[in-house]
Design a protein around this motif. Structure first.
Motif, mmCIF file in Angstrom:
data_model
loop_
_atom_site.group_PDB
_atom_site.id
_atom_site.type_symbol
_atom_site.label_atom_id
_atom_site.label_comp_id
_atom_site.label_asym_id
_atom_site.label_seq_id
_atom_site.Cartn_x
_atom_site.Cartn_y
_atom_site.Cartn_z
ATOM 1 N N THR A 1 9.375 -20.764 -6.263
ATOM 2 C CA THR A 1 10.419 -19.760 -6.099
ATOM 3 C C THR A 1 9.807 -18.365 -6.186
ATOM 4 O O THR A 1 8.771 -18.157 -6.814
ATOM 5 N N ALA A 2 10.475 -17.421 -5.536
ATOM 6 C CA ALA A 2 10.045 -16.022 -5.547
ATOM 7 C C ALA A 2 11.265 -15.142 -5.772
ATOM 8 O O ALA A 2 12.269 -15.275 -5.056
ATOM 9 N N ASP A 3 11.199 -14.269 -6.768
ATOM 10 C CA ASP A 3 12.275 -13.324 -7.065
ATOM 11 C C ASP A 3 11.932 -11.999 -6.393
ATOM 12 O O ASP A 3 10.997 -11.299 -6.824
ATOM 13 N N LEU A 4 12.671 -11.656 -5.346
ATOM 14 C CA LEU A 4 12.291 -10.535 -4.492
ATOM 15 C C LEU A 4 13.433 -9.541 -4.324
ATOM 16 O O LEU A 4 14.615 -9.899 -4.392
ATOM 17 N N GLY A 5 13.088 -8.311 -4.066
ATOM 18 C CA GLY A 5 14.062 -7.264 -3.787
ATOM 19 C C GLY A 5 13.338 -5.976 -3.464
ATOM 20 O O GLY A 5 12.132 -5.832 -3.713
ATOM 21 N N ALA A 6 14.045 -5.016 -2.900
ATOM 22 C CA ALA A 6 13.473 -3.706 -2.587
ATOM 23 C C ALA A 6 14.600 -2.687 -2.560
ATOM 24 O O ALA A 6 15.771 -3.040 -2.349
ATOM 25 N N ALA A 7 14.257 -1.423 -2.768
ATOM 26 C CA ALA A 7 15.272 -0.373 -2.784
ATOM 27 C C ALA A 7 14.614 0.989 -2.638
ATOM 28 O O ALA A 7 13.417 1.164 -2.923
ATOM 29 N N PHE A 8 15.400 1.962 -2.179
ATOM 30 C CA PHE A 8 14.976 3.358 -2.223
ATOM 31 C C PHE A 8 15.141 3.876 -3.644
ATOM 32 O O PHE A 8 16.142 3.600 -4.306
ATOM 33 N N LEU A 9 14.180 4.648 -4.109
ATOM 34 C CA LEU A 9 14.254 5.244 -5.435
ATOM 35 C C LEU A 9 14.747 6.681 -5.403
ATOM 36 O O LEU A 9 15.313 7.169 -6.372
ATOM 37 N N PHE B 1 7.793 6.231 9.856
ATOM 38 C CA PHE B 1 8.018 6.965 8.614
ATOM 39 C C PHE B 1 6.706 7.563 8.128
ATOM 40 O O PHE B 1 5.640 6.961 8.293
ATOM 41 N N VAL B 2 6.806 8.715 7.498
ATOM 42 C CA VAL B 2 5.674 9.325 6.806
ATOM 43 C C VAL B 2 6.032 9.406 5.331
ATOM 44 O O VAL B 2 7.128 9.853 4.965
ATOM 45 N N LEU B 3 5.115 8.940 4.468
ATOM 46 C CA LEU B 3 5.347 8.925 3.022
ATOM 47 C C LEU B 3 4.113 9.431 2.290
ATOM 48 O O LEU B 3 2.987 9.315 2.796
ATOM 49 N N PRO B 4 4.299 9.947 1.057
ATOM 50 C CA PRO B 4 3.161 10.333 0.224
ATOM 51 C C PRO B 4 2.616 9.132 -0.542
ATOM 52 O O PRO B 4 3.108 8.007 -0.390
ATOM 53 N N ASP B 5 1.644 9.378 -1.383
ATOM 54 C CA ASP B 5 1.080 8.333 -2.244
ATOM 55 C C ASP B 5 2.137 7.888 -3.247
ATOM 56 O O ASP B 5 2.678 8.700 -4.004
ATOM 57 N N ALA B 6 2.426 6.582 -3.254
ATOM 58 C CA ALA B 6 3.466 6.054 -4.156
ATOM 59 C C ALA B 6 3.057 6.116 -5.616
ATOM 60 O O ALA B 6 3.891 5.970 -6.496
ATOM 61 N N GLN C 1 0.815 -1.206 0.000
ATOM 62 C CA GLN C 1 0.000 0.000 0.000
ATOM 63 C C GLN C 1 0.854 1.264 0.000
ATOM 64 O O GLN C 1 0.402 2.325 -0.449
ATOM 65 N N PHE C 2 2.118 1.166 0.449
ATOM 66 C CA PHE C 2 2.974 2.349 0.434
ATOM 67 C C PHE C 2 4.204 2.179 -0.454
ATOM 68 O O PHE C 2 4.910 3.156 -0.723
ATOM 69 N N ALA C 3 4.474 0.974 -0.925
ATOM 70 C CA ALA C 3 5.647 0.731 -1.766
ATOM 71 C C ALA C 3 5.244 0.689 -3.236
ATOM 72 O O ALA C 3 4.186 0.172 -3.592
ATOM 73 N N ALA C 4 6.103 1.239 -4.083
ATOM 74 C CA ALA C 4 5.900 1.149 -5.517
ATOM 75 C C ALA C 4 6.370 -0.217 -6.011
ATOM 76 O O ALA C 4 6.988 -0.990 -5.260
ATOM 77 N N VAL C 5 6.086 -0.527 -7.258
ATOM 78 C CA VAL C 5 6.548 -1.765 -7.889
ATOM 79 C C VAL C 5 7.378 -1.377 -9.107
ATOM 80 O O VAL C 5 6.879 -0.695 -10.008
ATOM 81 N N THR C 6 8.649 -1.803 -9.134
ATOM 82 C CA THR C 6 9.558 -1.414 -10.206
ATOM 83 C C THR C 6 10.072 -2.651 -10.936
ATOM 84 O O THR C 6 10.625 -3.545 -10.303
ATOM 85 N N PRO C 7 9.904 -2.719 -12.266
ATOM 86 C CA PRO C 7 10.450 -3.860 -13.018
ATOM 87 C C PRO C 7 11.952 -3.704 -13.234
ATOM 88 O O PRO C 7 12.446 -2.591 -13.460
ATOM 89 N N VAL D 1 10.125 4.183 -1.809
ATOM 90 C CA VAL D 1 10.646 2.830 -1.625
ATOM 91 C C VAL D 1 9.868 1.912 -2.549
ATOM 92 O O VAL D 1 8.665 2.088 -2.741
ATOM 93 N N SER D 2 10.562 0.962 -3.163
ATOM 94 C CA SER D 2 9.917 0.123 -4.163
ATOM 95 C C SER D 2 10.335 -1.326 -4.007
ATOM 96 O O SER D 2 11.482 -1.617 -3.661
ATOM 97 N N VAL D 3 9.385 -2.226 -4.253
ATOM 98 C CA VAL D 3 9.730 -3.636 -4.409
ATOM 99 C C VAL D 3 10.091 -3.866 -5.870
ATOM 100 O O VAL D 3 9.719 -3.076 -6.742
ATOM 101 N N LEU D 4 10.820 -4.928 -6.137
ATOM 102 C CA LEU D 4 11.315 -5.204 -7.488
ATOM 103 C C LEU D 4 10.563 -6.393 -8.077
ATOM 104 O O LEU D 4 10.221 -7.347 -7.373
ATOM 105 N N ARG D 5 10.323 -6.327 -9.364
ATOM 106 C CA ARG D 5 9.704 -7.425 -10.100
ATOM 107 C C ARG D 5 10.500 -7.655 -11.378
ATOM 108 O O ARG D 5 10.903 -6.696 -12.038
#
Length: 338
Positions: free
Chosen positions: A321-329, A280-285, A98-104, A291-295
């Protein structure tokens, strides 16, 4: 069971719908009419008979075992289990998504995800004046990222197939899907709990996006003000509205009460693995992702279900299997508290 009563082609045509029903799918108008009367045992036998015609001296169990160990049976089971596994992942991942973006990303090699910013500040125009073009460019604050593959194997034993207890696997596959979402949530928490050097050599968090006070109404007000006043590439206040309050688990009750008492529309998410007292306080992603999860590019879900071959196990295996990751954008769009 006798080979003379088995019609392998007809049974295999109904097999996908049978496995879907066993994993919780509701019957539809397009469901094969034989699907509800089949059994995993009959399907394994039909596959075994298709792979090699049974001989007069070959018992039914031998034919069934041949089908059970085949890639065809495992593929049918995997396809049927995919929906329940993905559904469990999606349900369990709702809180952090709900607060993280999704980045390919394109693959499993380390790559940099640059933050994109733009000087699109609108300027006053005189009559017949030319409009200056805004310029999109890479902003300071991107980070290096890399997908990691996690996995488990679910075994369907010969006894389970013979006893036609495939329904029991529904719970197992759902648990694996939920665990994959929990793993992704842990990766997001580790990302939020870190303070990496970004691609410009400066830390993600500084006095510009940090308040060191404990969570309460006044502290949320300070964080919301910091978020509003953060600067764009053009040097103007971004005026970002706070949309999400993400907290360590022990702060969840206090966070929900503070938001309710203040009459705010912030969505509260609690995330296990965050440092104690951190928030943390964040705006609408959707329009300012931080912050984003990776796909993996081109895949609608990070989960894969595949056949696992084993000559030492009396049954069939499904590798999940699950291919997972996250990062600050980017550095803007987040305020850390606590």
């Amino acid at each position: 069971m006798h080979s003379t009563t088995i019609k392998p082609a007809e049974i295999l045509a109904a097999a996908p719908d049978f496995f879907a029903l066993q994993m919780g799918a509701a019957p539809t108008s397009t469901t094969h009419p034989l699907a509800e009367s089949l059994s995993a045992r009959k399907i394994a036998y039909a596959i075994g008979a298709k792979l090699r015609k049974p001989t007069d001296t070959e018992g039914d169990m031998a034919v069934m075992a041949r089908g059970l160990r085949s890639a065809d049976f495992a593929r049918l089971l995997a396809n049927g289990a995919k929906n329940v596994t993905v559904a469990a992942f999606d349900a369990a991942a709702q809180e952090h998504l709900q607060f993280a973006a999704v980045t390919p990303v394109e693959g499993f090699k380390e790559e940099t995800l640059p933050a994109i910013d733009a000087d699109v500040d609108m300027q006053p125009l005189n009559e017949f004046a030319e409009i200056a073009h805004g310029a999109a460019f890479t902003a300071a604050g991107g980070a290096s990222v890399q997908l990691t593959t996690f996995g488990r194997i679910v075994w369907a034993s010969r006894h389970l197939i013979i006893n036609d207890q495939l329904g029991a696997l529904k719970t197992v596959f759902a648990a694996v899907g939920a665990h994959a979402a929990q793993k992704e949530a842990a990766i997001v928490a580790a990302t939020l709990g870190s303070n990496p050097l970004m691609d410009d050599g400066a830390a993600m968090f500084s006095d510009a996006n940090t308040t060191k006070t404990a969570l309460d109404g006044a502290a949320m007000g300070v964080a919301m003000g910091l978020l509003r006043n953060q600067k764009s590439a053009a040097g103007n206040a971004l005026n970002l509205r706070a949309a999400h309050l993400v907290v360590a688990p022990e702060l969840e009750y206090a966070a929900r009460k503070a938001v309710l008492d203040a009459g705010l529309s912030l969505k509260v998410a609690a995330l296990a693995g965050l440092p104690a007292a951190r928030w943390f306080v964040l705006p609408d992603a959707a329009f300012h992702p931080v912050v984003s999860v990776l796909r993996l590019a081109g895949t609608p879900t990070p989960l894969r279900l595949e056949h696992k071959v084993s000559f030492d196990t009396d049954g069939t295996g499904i590798r999940v299997t699950a291919d997972l990751g996250a990062a600050f954008l980017r550095r803007t769009g987040i305020v850390r508290g606590g």
